[in-house]
Structures are given as C-alpha cells and as structure tokens.
Design a protein around this motif. Structure first.
Motif, PDB file in Angstrom:
ATOM      1  N   ARG A 282       0.840  -1.203   0.000  1.00 43.14           N
ATOM      2  CA  ARG A 282       0.000   0.000   0.000  1.00 43.14           C
ATOM      3  C   ARG A 282       0.876   1.254   0.000  1.00 43.14           C
ATOM      4  O   ARG A 282       0.611   2.205  -0.753  1.00 43.14           O
ATOM      5  CB  ARG A 282      -0.890  -0.058   1.242  1.00 43.14           C
ATOM      6  N   GLN A 283       1.916   1.250   0.807  1.00 41.32           N
ATOM      7  CA  GLN A 283       2.782   2.426   0.893  1.00 41.32           C
ATOM      8  C   GLN A 283       3.596   2.635  -0.384  1.00 41.32           C
ATOM      9  O   GLN A 283       3.772   3.776  -0.837  1.00 41.32           O
ATOM     10  CB  GLN A 283       3.698   2.313   2.104  1.00 41.32           C
TER      11      GLN A 283
ATOM     12  N   ALA B   3       1.377   4.035  -3.003  1.00 36.93           N
ATOM     13  CA  ALA B   3       1.139   5.457  -2.716  1.00 36.93           C
ATOM     14  C   ALA B   3       2.337   6.293  -3.153  1.00 36.93           C
ATOM     15  O   ALA B   3       2.166   7.370  -3.744  1.00 36.93           O
ATOM     16  CB  ALA B   3       0.846   5.653  -1.235  1.00 36.93           C
ATOM     17  N   ASP B   4       3.547   5.804  -2.882  1.00 39.65           N
ATOM     18  CA  ASP B   4       4.749   6.534  -3.309  1.00 39.65           C
ATOM     19  C   ASP B   4       4.759   6.742  -4.820  1.00 39.65           C
ATOM     20  O   ASP B   4       5.079   7.827  -5.315  1.00 39.65           O
ATOM     21  CB  ASP B   4       6.015   5.758  -2.909  1.00 39.65           C
TER      22      ASP B   4
END
Ligand SMILES: [Mg+2]
Length: 120
Positions: free
Chosen positions: A66-67, A70-71
């Motif tokens: 998820r991170q 997002a990045d």
C-alpha cells in the motif's frame, strides 16, 4: 477519499514548505517513479504466482505494498503537475486508445501485445 486535484494541491504545499521544488524536475520525478516501482517489485521478487496473489493476507506485506503504491502515485501526480498534464484526462484517453488497440474480438484471453494480434 480525496480526488487527484486535492492530492496535487497537498503535494504542492508539501514541496513548497520544504523548498523541494528545486529538486522536482521532470527528470528527477520520473526517476523517483521508477525507484518506487522498483521498491514495489522487490516485495514480489521471488514469490510464486500463487504467493503473489495471496500477499494481501499478510498484514505487514499488505501495508508495505500500500505504501509503495502510494509513493508511485505521489510522484506521478507531482510529475503531472510539473508538466501541466491533466492525469485523469490522460488516463481516460489512454483507456480509450487501449480499447482500440486491443479489440475484444482479437485480444480476449491472450496476453499478446497489440502488434501481434490479428487486427487486420
Ligand atoms: Mg517507497
């Protein structure tokens, strides 16, 4: 849930407050997208097809994915802003173009590239 315009504005403020506009050249941002995509790839490296499909069952791995996603989107939105590209319009136009390049009649059930389809 924010739309892309709100996110774009937040990223502008975020960069401005830190005096990071000087680093956000198109070259650097495109490289950052590739770097973050590499970080996403790393999470899937060496997994079997089956394990990759089930990765979201692991809460820690799910959060990392998820991170990284997002990045990637953060840098993509920032690059689009710098280049004055309306990302939502570009995506819709690309989906429409892909529909022409990959007609259901010749592309259904195959992963072949459009140049290798029988689209005579
Ligand atoms: Mg990252």
């Amino acid at each position: 849930m924010s739309d892309l315009s709100e996110i774009k504005d937040r990223l502008r403020v975020f960069a401005r407050e830190r005096d990071w506009d000087q680093f956000h050249s198109p070259k650097n941002l495109s490289m950052a997208i590739a770097c973050e995509a590499g970080e996403l790839l790393e999470l899937f490296q060496w997994l079997s097809e089956s394990d990759s499909r089930g990765i979201m069952k692991d809460a820690n791995e799910a959060n990392r994915i998820r991170q990284e996603m997002a990045d990637i989107l953060i840098y993509l939105i920032r690059l689009a802003d710098i280049l004055d590209i309306e990302l939502e319009d570009a995506v819709i136009q690309k989906i429409d173009l892909n529909a022409v390049k990959y007609p259901v009649a010749t592309s259904k059930g195959t992963a072949r590239k459009y140049t290798e389809l029988d689209n005579a």
